[in-house]
Enzyme design. Sequence first.
Site, PDB file in Angstrom:
ATOM      1  N   ARG A 124     -10.756  11.708  11.686  1.00 57.75           N
ATOM      2  CA  ARG A 124      -9.876  10.641  11.178  1.00 57.75           C
ATOM      3  C   ARG A 124      -9.671  10.767   9.671  1.00 57.75           C
ATOM      4  O   ARG A 124      -8.598  10.447   9.153  1.00 57.75           O
ATOM      5  CB  ARG A 124     -10.485   9.277  11.532  1.00 57.75           C
ATOM      6  CG  ARG A 124      -9.746   8.118  10.909  1.00 57.75           C
ATOM      7  CD  ARG A 124     -10.222   6.802  11.472  1.00 57.75           C
ATOM      8  NE  ARG A 124      -9.812   5.701  10.611  1.00 57.75           N
ATOM      9  CZ  ARG A 124     -10.239   4.456  10.755  1.00 57.75           C
ATOM     10  NH1 ARG A 124     -11.079   4.151  11.732  1.00 57.75           N
ATOM     11  NH2 ARG A 124      -9.827   3.498   9.945  1.00 57.75           N
ATOM     12  N   GLU A 131      -2.279   1.910  14.192  1.00 60.78           N
ATOM     13  CA  GLU A 131      -2.974   0.853  14.932  1.00 60.78           C
ATOM     14  C   GLU A 131      -2.015   0.006  15.761  1.00 60.78           C
ATOM     15  O   GLU A 131      -2.064  -1.222  15.730  1.00 60.78           O
ATOM     16  CB  GLU A 131      -3.773  -0.025  13.961  1.00 60.78           C
ATOM     17  CG  GLU A 131      -4.843   0.765  13.212  1.00 60.78           C
ATOM     18  CD  GLU A 131      -5.751  -0.086  12.328  1.00 60.78           C
ATOM     19  OE1 GLU A 131      -5.303  -1.159  11.876  1.00 60.78           O
ATOM     20  OE2 GLU A 131      -6.895   0.331  12.087  1.00 60.78           O
ATOM     21  N   GLU A 156      -5.786 -12.279   8.475  1.00 57.05           N
ATOM     22  CA  GLU A 156      -6.553 -11.136   8.977  1.00 57.05           C
ATOM     23  C   GLU A 156      -7.546 -10.707   7.896  1.00 57.05           C
ATOM     24  O   GLU A 156      -7.173 -10.484   6.743  1.00 57.05           O
ATOM     25  CB  GLU A 156      -5.597  -9.982   9.336  1.00 57.05           C
ATOM     26  CG  GLU A 156      -6.325  -8.805   9.942  1.00 57.05           C
ATOM     27  CD  GLU A 156      -5.449  -7.938  10.846  1.00 57.05           C
ATOM     28  OE1 GLU A 156      -4.327  -8.354  11.188  1.00 57.05           O
ATOM     29  OE2 GLU A 156      -5.900  -6.837  11.208  1.00 57.05           O
ATOM     30  N   ARG A 157      -8.812 -10.622   8.293  1.00 58.08           N
ATOM     31  CA  ARG A 157      -9.890 -10.253   7.367  1.00 58.08           C
ATOM     32  C   ARG A 157      -9.993 -11.219   6.191  1.00 58.08           C
ATOM     33  O   ARG A 157     -10.419 -10.842   5.098  1.00 58.08           O
ATOM     34  CB  ARG A 157      -9.718  -8.829   6.834  1.00 58.08           C
ATOM     35  CG  ARG A 157      -9.421  -7.779   7.874  1.00 58.08           C
ATOM     36  CD  ARG A 157     -10.453  -7.742   8.951  1.00 58.08           C
ATOM     37  NE  ARG A 157     -10.162  -6.698   9.938  1.00 58.08           N
ATOM     38  CZ  ARG A 157     -10.879  -6.530  11.047  1.00 58.08           C
ATOM     39  NH1 ARG A 157     -11.888  -7.329  11.325  1.00 58.08           N
ATOM     40  NH2 ARG A 157     -10.571  -5.578  11.877  1.00 58.08           N
ATOM     41  N   GLU A 181      -4.033   1.352  -2.854  1.00 54.73           N
ATOM     42  CA  GLU A 181      -4.330   0.113  -2.124  1.00 54.73           C
ATOM     43  C   GLU A 181      -5.839  -0.113  -2.135  1.00 54.73           C
ATOM     44  O   GLU A 181      -6.597   0.647  -1.560  1.00 54.73           O
ATOM     45  CB  GLU A 181      -3.817   0.186  -0.684  1.00 54.73           C
ATOM     46  CG  GLU A 181      -4.109  -1.090   0.119  1.00 54.73           C
ATOM     47  CD  GLU A 181      -3.512  -1.086   1.536  1.00 54.73           C
ATOM     48  OE1 GLU A 181      -2.327  -0.696   1.697  1.00 54.73           O
ATOM     49  OE2 GLU A 181      -4.219  -1.462   2.477  1.00 54.73           O
ATOM     50  N   LYS A 211       3.764  -1.017   7.507  1.00 54.74           N
ATOM     51  CA  LYS A 211       2.721  -0.309   8.256  1.00 54.74           C
ATOM     52  C   LYS A 211       3.384   0.170   9.527  1.00 54.74           C
ATOM     53  O   LYS A 211       3.753  -0.636  10.388  1.00 54.74           O
ATOM     54  CB  LYS A 211       1.570  -1.270   8.567  1.00 54.74           C
ATOM     55  CG  LYS A 211       0.509  -0.719   9.517  1.00 54.74           C
ATOM     56  CD  LYS A 211      -0.651  -1.717   9.688  1.00 54.74           C
ATOM     57  CE  LYS A 211      -1.710  -1.204  10.657  1.00 54.74           C
ATOM     58  NZ  LYS A 211      -2.857  -2.132  10.789  1.00 54.74           N
ATOM     59  N   LYS A 224      -4.773   3.954   0.802  1.00 49.62           N
ATOM     60  CA  LYS A 224      -6.052   3.268   0.570  1.00 49.62           C
ATOM     61  C   LYS A 224      -6.944   4.124  -0.322  1.00 49.62           C
ATOM     62  O   LYS A 224      -6.799   5.346  -0.358  1.00 49.62           O
ATOM     63  CB  LYS A 224      -6.757   3.007   1.905  1.00 49.62           C
ATOM     64  CG  LYS A 224      -6.076   1.932   2.753  1.00 49.62           C
ATOM     65  CD  LYS A 224      -6.922   1.555   3.965  1.00 49.62           C
ATOM     66  CE  LYS A 224      -6.172   0.513   4.798  1.00 49.62           C
ATOM     67  NZ  LYS A 224      -6.958   0.023   5.960  1.00 49.62           N
ATOM     68  N   ASP A 238     -11.662   3.740   5.572  1.00 49.71           N
ATOM     69  CA  ASP A 238     -11.173   2.362   5.573  1.00 49.71           C
ATOM     70  C   ASP A 238     -12.023   1.421   4.731  1.00 49.71           C
ATOM     71  O   ASP A 238     -12.860   0.709   5.274  1.00 49.71           O
ATOM     72  CB  ASP A 238     -11.128   1.844   7.020  1.00 49.71           C
ATOM     73  CG  ASP A 238     -10.297   0.587   7.145  1.00 49.71           C
ATOM     74  OD1 ASP A 238      -9.578   0.261   6.192  1.00 49.71           O
ATOM     75  OD2 ASP A 238     -10.366  -0.056   8.207  1.00 49.71           O
ATOM     76  N   ASN A 290       0.286  -6.110   9.610  1.00 52.15           N
ATOM     77  CA  ASN A 290       0.498  -6.225  11.058  1.00 52.15           C
ATOM     78  C   ASN A 290       1.503  -7.354  11.196  1.00 52.15           C
ATOM     79  O   ASN A 290       1.146  -8.521  11.268  1.00 52.15           O
ATOM     80  CB  ASN A 290      -0.814  -6.558  11.783  1.00 52.15           C
ATOM     81  CG  ASN A 290      -1.770  -5.384  11.748  1.00 52.15           C
ATOM     82  OD1 ASN A 290      -1.348  -4.222  11.759  1.00 52.15           O
ATOM     83  ND2 ASN A 290      -3.056  -5.666  11.693  1.00 52.15           N
ATOM     84  N   GLU A 350     -13.844  -7.110   3.762  1.00 55.28           N
ATOM     85  CA  GLU A 350     -13.915  -6.820   5.200  1.00 55.28           C
ATOM     86  C   GLU A 350     -15.201  -6.093   5.587  1.00 55.28           C
ATOM     87  O   GLU A 350     -15.829  -6.442   6.579  1.00 55.28           O
ATOM     88  CB  GLU A 350     -12.701  -5.985   5.619  1.00 55.28           C
ATOM     89  CG  GLU A 350     -12.773  -5.520   7.069  1.00 55.28           C
ATOM     90  CD  GLU A 350     -11.569  -4.707   7.523  1.00 55.28           C
ATOM     91  OE1 GLU A 350     -10.628  -4.525   6.726  1.00 55.28           O
ATOM     92  OE2 GLU A 350     -11.586  -4.248   8.671  1.00 55.28           O
TER      93      GLU A 350
END
Length: 678
Positions: free
Chosen positions: A331, A286, A162-163, A382, A282, A355, A360, A205, A388
């Site tokens: 957010r 999401e 992912e990414r 993080e 996580k 993060k 993000d 994920n 990304e």
Amino acid sequence: FSQNPYDLWLQYDKIEEQNVLNSYKNTISNVFLDLNSPTGTVIEEEIKKSFKGLLDIEPKFDAKTPNLIITTLDKLDPSIKQKLPEISKINDEGYLIQHIPEKKNSKIIISAKTEKGLLYGVFNFIKQIQLRNDLSEIAIYDSPKIQKRLLNHWDNLDRSVERGYAGFSIWDWYLLPELIKQEYIDYARANASIGINGTVLTNVNSNALVLSPRYIQKLKALADVFRPYGIQVYLTARFSAPIETDDLETADPLNADVRQWWKNKAKEIYAEIPDFGGFLVKANSEGQPGPNNYGRSHVDGANMLAEAVAPYDGIIMWRAFVYSEEKPEDRAKQAYSEFKPFDGKFKDNVLVQVKNGAIDFQPREPFHPLFGAMPNTPLMMEFQITQEYLGGMSHLVFLPQLFEEVLEEDTYTQGKGSTVAKIIDGQLSTKKLTGMAGVANIGTAKNWTGHPFGQANWYGFGRLAWDPETSAETIAKDWLKMTFTNNSNFVDPMTKLLLESREAVVNYMTPLGLHHIMAAGHHQGPGPWVKDMPRPDWTSVYYHKADANGIGFDRTSSGSNALAQYAPEIQKKYSDPATTPDKYLLWFHHLPWDYKMKSGETLWYEIAAHYQKGVEQVEDMQKTWQKMQEYVNPQVFEKTNMLLNIQLKEAKQWRNACLLYFQQFSNMDFPDFIPEMT
Ligand code: GCW
């Protein structure tokens, strides 16, 4: 040239300067080493390899009067120990490198409390030679300031990443545990050389399958490879694993069977991997399952897992990257709103992983307001090493500059000087655990990272995880010298290029505090027009709010008041656009297009000027690079050349797309410094 990109920054080409070469040969060719362990073997191999390469000699290991002594402190002669002035300062992972002058038999001591520390010391010692530093007065006493220095791989079990922009996952799950690829060993070696001491192998994920017995065997094989390099393995834990891999009916963290299931799972893993690091989670983010599904809190979830791994010294890294599907709240505020009330409620072996910014991994974000807001909870940084939102596989962006900017920010939460770095390294926390994670940019690409300069970001992350106060400039210089050459005609202009590359990407993508205006989904390329998405906070219009009246997200008290999550000093400064640093202007304010900027120009003019500047910075990078041909492996030279061409093309696309899009609201002319637009 050798400069084999596979070898990363561990290039051991023979030293060309004869006098330098001779002086090294005379000072360190007789080595004393008495380690009988897997780590000892790693150290010996590294000494042999680097001496063969850099000095073109086979070190002698049996000389009567060694001039390079590598051993743990407990084995050092007391008479030598006396000559190590700062010996008491180093911690369990630290080391010292000290030259001891003597009339006849001067020597260099590399020592540490543990073999792991010694390994770090040896890598730094070799680095001193790569950098051509004088060894005659060397006195380095160094310890990591952060305990858990981890890569996070967003690698799936089907080997997609992912990414990820560097090929497939290097973990060949299908052929594990039988096949041990050389890459695993080289990966561990590279990480050890920069002090990384752990790796989370799987995507946040997550897939519960990795917790099954078959996979635990595969995991064990990797752990066995990494152990001599001081690297622990960690996994992501899918919260619903008890339901998915067994027949439990619930994953409720307060249910006794569920709690027992995780305890059994931990026991099963630790039986195979006694130094397993723990879990990264996580949850309720999401679409990932989590304790909220059962009306329980993040604390309930994290503490249940913490209890399961505690008997084995395992840790839980619980991510704070949450923003709810239903909440209308900005957010940027949600992680703070949700997590701050939990301060002090997590078990001691839980870290909350945050993060660097509240949205993000944008090209630029103000630091996350949680830093400093939870003094009774270990907060783990993080960062994202994979690009990304910063040009994916094609843009040259030196991320240590971004990391440094965040770490240096003053949170003011315990008075002036309460920098993010001091929160992360535990100085301003009541808790002992500390950590920093970097989302890896590594894959099956022959050079590991795809873009040749992606290696610098992996390297730089390691350096900052070791010491979050290291300067980006030092990192840039060291990396350039180790990877390419010490020639200052190369190092000086390239250092400048690296240090400017981050501001370039901010300028041509998201200047003046703009954010999250990338194309939907893949996040590559501009997409300020993105508006129809399953969630409003996945669109671009949610963030830039451009209309006829102006542009920007009002996060002051007249808007979402996200600013109230920061310390009063910051609130005061940022509540007024006139005193808000330009770089965060549109992050905190919605301003008219003709708003008068500090420069005296209008906001519209400054937006255009920044986009244009970004493009010109890429052109400058190209010009610099053109002059570097003679110092660089031809393939790397050409590849970087072509990538810079792509970067320039895409920088122009960004500029043109964003300015054309925003102009429909500003209704103002393009300044004439952008020839293509007028
Ligand atoms: O912004 C998102 C990324 C996702 C990622 C997520 C996260 C792993 O686009 O790809 O999922 O952040 O950090 O959890």
